[in-house]
Design a protein around this motif. Structure first.
Motif, short mmCIF file in Angstrom:
data_model
loop_
_atom_site.label_atom_id
_atom_site.label_comp_id
_atom_site.label_asym_id
_atom_site.label_seq_id
_atom_site.Cartn_x
_atom_site.Cartn_y
_atom_site.Cartn_z
N ALA A 141 0.76 -1.20 -0.08
CA ALA A 141 0.01 0.05 0.06
C ALA A 141 0.83 1.03 0.07
N ALA A 142 1.92 1.28 0.61
CA ALA A 142 2.96 2.20 0.57
C ALA A 142 3.38 2.49 -0.65
N LEU A 143 3.64 1.64 -1.51
CA LEU A 143 4.16 1.69 -2.84
C LEU A 143 3.19 2.50 -3.45
N ARG A 144 1.94 2.21 -3.27
CA ARG A 144 0.65 2.57 -4.09
C ARG A 144 0.55 4.15 -3.83
N HIS A 145 0.86 4.75 -2.47
CA HIS A 145 0.72 5.78 -1.74
C HIS A 145 1.82 6.76 -2.47
N LYS A 146 3.26 6.17 -2.48
CA LYS A 146 4.30 6.73 -3.24
C LYS A 146 3.84 7.16 -4.85
N GLY A 147 3.25 6.23 -5.30
CA GLY A 147 2.89 6.56 -6.81
C GLY A 147 1.97 7.69 -6.90
N ILE A 148 1.09 7.81 -6.00
CA ILE A 148 0.15 8.86 -5.97
C ILE A 148 0.76 10.21 -5.66
N LEU A 149 1.73 10.25 -4.50
CA LEU A 149 2.45 11.42 -4.33
C LEU A 149 3.36 12.01 -5.38
N ASP A 150 4.12 10.88 -5.88
CA ASP A 150 5.03 11.03 -7.12
C ASP A 150 4.20 12.33 -8.24
N VAL A 151 2.85 11.81 -8.29
CA VAL A 151 2.39 12.64 -9.51
C VAL A 151 1.74 13.83 -8.80
N PHE A 152 1.52 13.69 -7.77
CA PHE A 152 0.98 15.00 -6.89
C PHE A 152 2.08 16.05 -7.01
N ALA A 153 3.14 15.55 -6.87
CA ALA A 153 4.30 16.39 -6.79
C ALA A 153 4.57 17.30 -7.93
N THR A 154 4.10 16.83 -9.05
CA THR A 154 4.18 17.45 -10.40
C THR A 154 3.14 18.38 -10.82
N HIS A 155 2.24 18.61 -9.82
CA HIS A 155 1.13 19.21 -9.96
C HIS A 155 1.08 20.52 -8.78
N THR A 156 0.42 21.55 -9.10
CA THR A 156 0.49 22.65 -8.21
C THR A 156 -1.09 22.95 -7.75
N GLY A 157 -1.26 23.79 -6.52
CA GLY A 157 -2.45 23.80 -6.12
C GLY A 157 -3.40 22.87 -5.38
N LEU A 158 -2.65 21.63 -5.46
CA LEU A 158 -3.59 20.77 -4.74
C LEU A 158 -3.25 20.42 -3.47
N THR A 159 -4.13 20.08 -2.65
CA THR A 159 -3.81 19.77 -1.14
C THR A 159 -4.19 18.54 -0.71
N PHE A 160 -3.64 17.72 0.19
CA PHE A 160 -4.01 16.31 0.25
C PHE A 160 -3.86 16.05 1.93
N THR A 161 -4.64 15.21 2.74
CA THR A 161 -4.56 14.79 3.86
C THR A 161 -4.33 13.32 3.92
#
Lengths: 340, 340
Positions: free
Chosen positions: B202-222
């Motif tokens: 699951a941590a790997l999938r999480h990382k996969g998400i964050l990697d993409v998130f990192a390339t975008h601006t203006g988004l927030t996540f909790t």
DNA sequence: TTGTATGCGTTATCAT
DNA sequence: ATGATAACGCATACAA
């Protein structure tokens, strides 16, 4: 030089007790005892053995051990299916308890056919398991003969009978059926839909319901049979068929929680309110039952305890420990929540 | 008289190959061959043997057989937990395929600790399994040493790596994370809640998400971390906590379908509409995903195929059959349904 | 507390 | 196509 490195590197054949014995300057049997019954061996000797084990990378051979000792430390478990929410907690519990007791679990799937079950058990017996767990109480006579002849402890689970093969831990499906019917009748329901799978134990619950229904007048019920396995999808389909008949139902009784949840989804998707327009009750109290919308009214059975107890009974009997009761009715609880 | 009845009734010791041989007027080894390799024995002889087997009630002893032949016909399977909707179909598939190939399955639970896993594998190895299935690719070095030393085929499942111990069948959790994030971003979501369990994959999938998130601006996540096992109830709780924070989320990404369904129930119980007010996406495409309200948008992985293939790879390799590819990426599919 | 002799039930190997 | 012999690796029974 050559020998020294050979001793450490992977040898052609894996090290045996004899190799360990040689390395420790002891006899094989002493090594065996140090490993299996360290209490009857001098601590210093045990230490020497452990060192030698480490050095040689020894891994015991339980095929040989089991052959010689006539105890395999193996428990065979036979269930109708593994990927079934009903049995899976029980299986996990068996596995956990067995691990604690230093047994391994041989898990097999029998489907819902007594013939298949008999075949499976007969090949399973060739592993010389120290005990066996069987699901249900309806077995072919051939299976019974095999198992009795093997003279090993048996636990039947998930059902009840005054005449088990050996030990048993389960509950009465008929009584659950009775309880289900009485509860729904008590709520004033008169027009029932029954969504049911064709397995033996479900049939018993069905019978339990009908027996109570028979003592009441003015009620009607419609059966909807669904094939195994009991999934939420199948529950939805069955409910759809029931509703498409154009009849009215005040209550739906399902042979499992998955079916019930499926029925609820289908009802809700048609704008029916649960339980106001139609009440739904399930069986199993699966983990989701308490947090659905509405929460599921259902019958709880301690699936975990069945497994834990089955393993305990088996291990105790195998090890000659006193077994208090060998036939256990763990009962059930009807849990009233929102859906009925 | 006495002997005649003794022959039929349960003898003190179960009949052996030698007993069968005597009854058939043959040598033990011929009986062994008639049973194991009937093709190289004269049909008449085979018939005689079968008769004698019937007569004596002979059941082979695979402990002895395995010891002599060095093939146990046993496959060890190690999973983090049995009662986990994610793994259970895979386990069932392994069991089914193995049964077809005349192997038995030794099933063990490792929890999510590499140390426990290593312990379990080392005792498992003492059964001399012909092959072993391990979940995941993160193992203690001790385990690796053990397994490699045992020199038996290994299949790692449910994950991907260029450097498996031996064979492998799985998929990329990171890529799934990427896909999840891209999909949600594509839908225009900007404020995310992540409901996550703490296991490696699951941590790997999480990382996969964050990697993409990192390339975008203006988004927030909790992040909301929930303990294992991932149940619908835990999903509800986590969602409740998330919502109680007072923040707004346009989308919730969950590490499993059960968590996602729990989140949906919680949202709905608060009058939030899914997906209008909050979108929810899961992982696994468990059997209920397609029939919930709304149906779950999720990532499908062919859990059954993983098991079936793992068993096939193992059996093929054990039997010296050619193994086409020993590292298989079975991929995944994002399935868009109603919840996101 | 440790060791010796023997057997567990089957298959591999070599022979016929 | 069938048989004789010798492992396979360990634990039981008994002895020391």
């Amino acid at each position: 030089m050559k020998n020294a490195s050979d001793a450490k590197k992977s040898p052609a054949r894996p090290p045996t007790l004899e190799d360990v014995a040689r390395a420790a300057g002891l006899s094989p049997i002493t090594v065996s005892r140090a490993l299996n019954t360290p209490d009857i061996v001098r601590p210093k000797t045990v230490a020497k053995v452990k060192e030698a084990v480490q050095l040689t990378g020894y891994i015991p051979n339980m095929l040989a051990g089991g052959l010689a000792s006539r105890r395999s430390k193996l428990i065979a478990v036979v269930v109708p299916q593994i990927n079934n929410s009903m049995f899976i907690d029980t299986i996990q519990a068996i596995s956990d308890e067995l691990a604690l007791r230093n047994y391994h679990m041989l898990l097999c799937v029998s489907g819902y056919s007594p013939e298949t079950e008999a075949d499976i058990v007969s090949t399973l017996l060739s592993r010389r398991p120290d005990g066996i767990v069987l699901t249900g109480i309806h077995h072919s006579s051939e299976l019974k003969k095999c198992v009795l002849n093997a003279a090993i402890p048996v636990v039947e689970i998930w059902d009840l009978t005054p005449t088990p093969l050996d030990m048993l831990i389960g509950f009465s499906h008929e009584k659950i059926g009775n309880a289900l019917a009485r509860f729904m009748l008590g709520k004033g329901h008169q027009r029932f839909g029954l969504i049911w799978t064709p397995d033996q134990r479900a049939a018993l619950r069905h019978k339990g319901i009908l027996d109570v229904f028979a003592t009441h007048t003015g009620l009607t019920f419609t059966d909807s049979h669904v094939p195994l396995p009991a999934t939420i999808a199948r529950g939805r389909e069955a409910m759809a068929q029931l509703l498409d008949r154009g009849e009215q139902y005040s209550a739906i009784i399902c042979s499992s929680d998955t079916l019930a949840q499926g029925a609820i989804f289908e009802a809700q998707s048609r704008g029916l309110r649960v339980p106001e327009d139609v009440a739904v009750i399930g069986f199993g109290d699966l983990d989701f039952a308490q947090c659905t919308l509405p929460p599921l009214t259902t019958v709880k059975v301690d699936r975990w305890k069945i497994g834990q107890q089955a393993a305990t009974l088996l291990a105790d009997k195998i090890e000659g420990l006193p077994v208090a009761e060998s036939v256990v009715d763990i009962g059930f609880t009807l849990i009233e929540r929102g859906s009925a």
